[in-house]
Write a protein that holds these residues in place. Structure first.
Motif, PDB file in Angstrom:
ATOM      1  N   LYS A  39       0.846  -1.191   0.000  1.00  0.00           N
ATOM      2  CA  LYS A  39       0.000   0.000   0.000  1.00  0.00           C
ATOM      3  C   LYS A  39       0.889   1.252   0.000  1.00  0.00           C
ATOM      4  O   LYS A  39       0.608   2.225  -0.685  1.00  0.00           O
ATOM      5  CB  LYS A  39      -0.909  -0.020   1.226  1.00  0.00           C
ATOM      6  CG  LYS A  39      -2.086   0.880   1.117  1.00  0.00           C
ATOM      7  CD  LYS A  39      -3.034   0.622   2.257  1.00  0.00           C
ATOM      8  CE  LYS A  39      -4.256   1.488   2.150  1.00  0.00           C
ATOM      9  NZ  LYS A  39      -5.168   1.330   3.251  1.00  0.00           N
ATOM     10  N   LEU A  64       2.338   1.629  -3.483  1.00  0.00           N
ATOM     11  CA  LEU A  64       1.278   2.104  -4.356  1.00  0.00           C
ATOM     12  C   LEU A  64       1.020   3.589  -4.133  1.00  0.00           C
ATOM     13  O   LEU A  64       0.892   4.355  -5.091  1.00  0.00           O
ATOM     14  CB  LEU A  64      -0.003   1.302  -4.122  1.00  0.00           C
ATOM     15  CG  LEU A  64      -1.201   1.711  -4.960  1.00  0.00           C
ATOM     16  CD1 LEU A  64      -0.918   1.485  -6.437  1.00  0.00           C
ATOM     17  CD2 LEU A  64      -2.420   0.938  -4.530  1.00  0.00           C
ATOM     18  N   LEU A  82       1.420   6.561  -6.914  1.00  0.00           N
ATOM     19  CA  LEU A  82       0.321   7.477  -7.213  1.00  0.00           C
ATOM     20  C   LEU A  82       0.696   8.920  -6.897  1.00  0.00           C
ATOM     21  O   LEU A  82       0.300   9.846  -7.597  1.00  0.00           O
ATOM     22  CB  LEU A  82      -0.941   7.065  -6.470  1.00  0.00           C
ATOM     23  CG  LEU A  82      -1.568   5.750  -6.942  1.00  0.00           C
ATOM     24  CD1 LEU A  82      -2.735   5.365  -6.052  1.00  0.00           C
ATOM     25  CD2 LEU A  82      -1.989   5.830  -8.390  1.00  0.00           C
ATOM     26  N   LEU A 109      -0.860  -6.001  -8.585  1.00  0.00           N
ATOM     27  CA  LEU A 109      -1.106  -4.565  -8.759  1.00  0.00           C
ATOM     28  C   LEU A 109      -2.491  -4.315  -9.337  1.00  0.00           C
ATOM     29  O   LEU A 109      -3.176  -3.376  -8.935  1.00  0.00           O
ATOM     30  CB  LEU A 109      -0.057  -3.941  -9.685  1.00  0.00           C
ATOM     31  CG  LEU A 109       1.321  -3.654  -9.116  1.00  0.00           C
ATOM     32  CD1 LEU A 109       2.198  -3.020 -10.175  1.00  0.00           C
ATOM     33  CD2 LEU A 109       1.258  -2.784  -7.892  1.00  0.00           C
ATOM     34  N   SER A 110      -2.901  -5.153 -10.277  1.00  0.00           N
ATOM     35  CA  SER A 110      -4.222  -5.005 -10.884  1.00  0.00           C
ATOM     36  C   SER A 110      -5.310  -5.151  -9.829  1.00  0.00           C
ATOM     37  O   SER A 110      -6.264  -4.369  -9.795  1.00  0.00           O
ATOM     38  CB  SER A 110      -4.419  -6.048 -11.987  1.00  0.00           C
ATOM     39  OG  SER A 110      -3.492  -5.845 -13.028  1.00  0.00           O
ATOM     40  N   LEU A 139      -4.960  -4.646  -6.612  1.00  0.00           N
ATOM     41  CA  LEU A 139      -4.832  -3.533  -5.674  1.00  0.00           C
ATOM     42  C   LEU A 139      -5.522  -2.278  -6.206  1.00  0.00           C
ATOM     43  O   LEU A 139      -6.197  -1.571  -5.454  1.00  0.00           O
ATOM     44  CB  LEU A 139      -3.347  -3.255  -5.432  1.00  0.00           C
ATOM     45  CG  LEU A 139      -2.907  -2.852  -4.054  1.00  0.00           C
ATOM     46  CD1 LEU A 139      -3.189  -3.955  -3.051  1.00  0.00           C
ATOM     47  CD2 LEU A 139      -1.428  -2.523  -4.046  1.00  0.00           C
ATOM     48  N   LEU A 140      -5.366  -2.010  -7.509  1.00  0.00           N
ATOM     49  CA  LEU A 140      -5.935  -0.797  -8.100  1.00  0.00           C
ATOM     50  C   LEU A 140      -7.309  -1.025  -8.715  1.00  0.00           C
ATOM     51  O   LEU A 140      -7.992  -0.061  -9.063  1.00  0.00           O
ATOM     52  CB  LEU A 140      -4.990  -0.232  -9.162  1.00  0.00           C
ATOM     53  CG  LEU A 140      -3.708   0.374  -8.627  1.00  0.00           C
ATOM     54  CD1 LEU A 140      -2.820   0.836  -9.758  1.00  0.00           C
ATOM     55  CD2 LEU A 140      -3.996   1.529  -7.690  1.00  0.00           C
ATOM     56  N   THR A 153      -8.049  -2.369 -11.628  1.00  0.00           N
ATOM     57  CA  THR A 153      -8.075  -2.292 -13.090  1.00  0.00           C
ATOM     58  C   THR A 153      -6.904  -3.098 -13.634  1.00  0.00           C
ATOM     59  O   THR A 153      -5.869  -3.235 -12.971  1.00  0.00           O
ATOM     60  CB  THR A 153      -8.012  -0.828 -13.587  1.00  0.00           C
ATOM     61  OG1 THR A 153      -8.258  -0.795 -14.988  1.00  0.00           O
ATOM     62  CG2 THR A 153      -6.686  -0.175 -13.281  1.00  0.00           C
ATOM     63  N   LEU A 186      -3.650  -4.083 -15.257  1.00  0.00           N
ATOM     64  CA  LEU A 186      -2.395  -3.376 -15.510  1.00  0.00           C
ATOM     65  C   LEU A 186      -1.392  -4.284 -16.188  1.00  0.00           C
ATOM     66  O   LEU A 186      -1.413  -5.493 -16.007  1.00  0.00           O
ATOM     67  CB  LEU A 186      -1.794  -2.863 -14.201  1.00  0.00           C
ATOM     68  CG  LEU A 186      -2.548  -1.755 -13.487  1.00  0.00           C
ATOM     69  CD1 LEU A 186      -1.882  -1.435 -12.158  1.00  0.00           C
ATOM     70  CD2 LEU A 186      -2.615  -0.504 -14.339  1.00  0.00           C
TER      71      LEU A 186
END
Length: 168
Positions: free
Chosen positions: A6, A9, A13, A118-119, A121-122, A124, A126
């Motif tokens: 986190k 990430l 961001l 990662l996909s 986590l977000l 969407t 990636l």
């Protein structure tokens, strides 16, 4: 490991969302009269063109009302590797087309895997190109003027789909 990922990430961001740009005219003021088509064309002209990149970044992020500032080293070899390293290599992240790796010496945690993490986590899908574009402030989706609308907010353009996905 979730806490560390986190943090990474949020760092990624923070890099992306701390950068703002708008087309300017001769006197240095932003021109907010561009159509969506013109804006997309101008944005495409501003795409990062480099072979290698090295930068020191100061990242500030806020979580639960507490703010932290960190200085990180960011290196990139276009279309091959992205490397983020905090002072004394306490935290490191390496992103390549094949995998994503994170390492945190303080928590003695690490992650070495694919883009599914990662996909998830977000929320969407990636891949390397999308992560690279995200870190460089580029669009992560191919955009065309017929599917997007433009507005102005806080002195910057906002380009968003005419039909926004529920997740976003």
């Amino acid at each position: 490991m979730y806490k560390f990922s986190k943090f990474i990430l949020l760092m990624l961001l923070a890099i992306v969302f701390s950068c703002k740009s708008a087309k300017t005219i001769g006197n240095g003021e932003a021109n907010f009269k561009l159509s969506t088509r013109q804006l997309i064309k101008e944005n495409a002209k501003q795409a990062a063109n480099f072979r290698t990149l090295q930068a020191r970044l100061k990242i500030t992020y806020t979580q639960k009302g507490k703010s932290q500032t960190h200085t990180v080293s960011f290196r990139a070899k276009k279309d091959e590797a992205l490397w983020i390293s905090a002072t004394f290599s306490v935290i490191r992240a390496l992103v390549t087309p094949e995998k994503v790796s994170f390492y945190n010496k303080l928590d003695k945690t690490y992650f070495d895997g694919d883009y599914k993490y990662l996909s998830d986590l977000l929320g969407t899908e990636l891949d390397f190109n999308k992560v690279q574009n995200l870190l460089l402030g580029e669009t992560i989706y191919n955009i065309n003027s017929s599917e997007y609308k433009t507005s102005v907010g806080d002195g910057s353009y906002i380009v968003q789909p005419k039909n926004q996905r529920d997740l976003f």
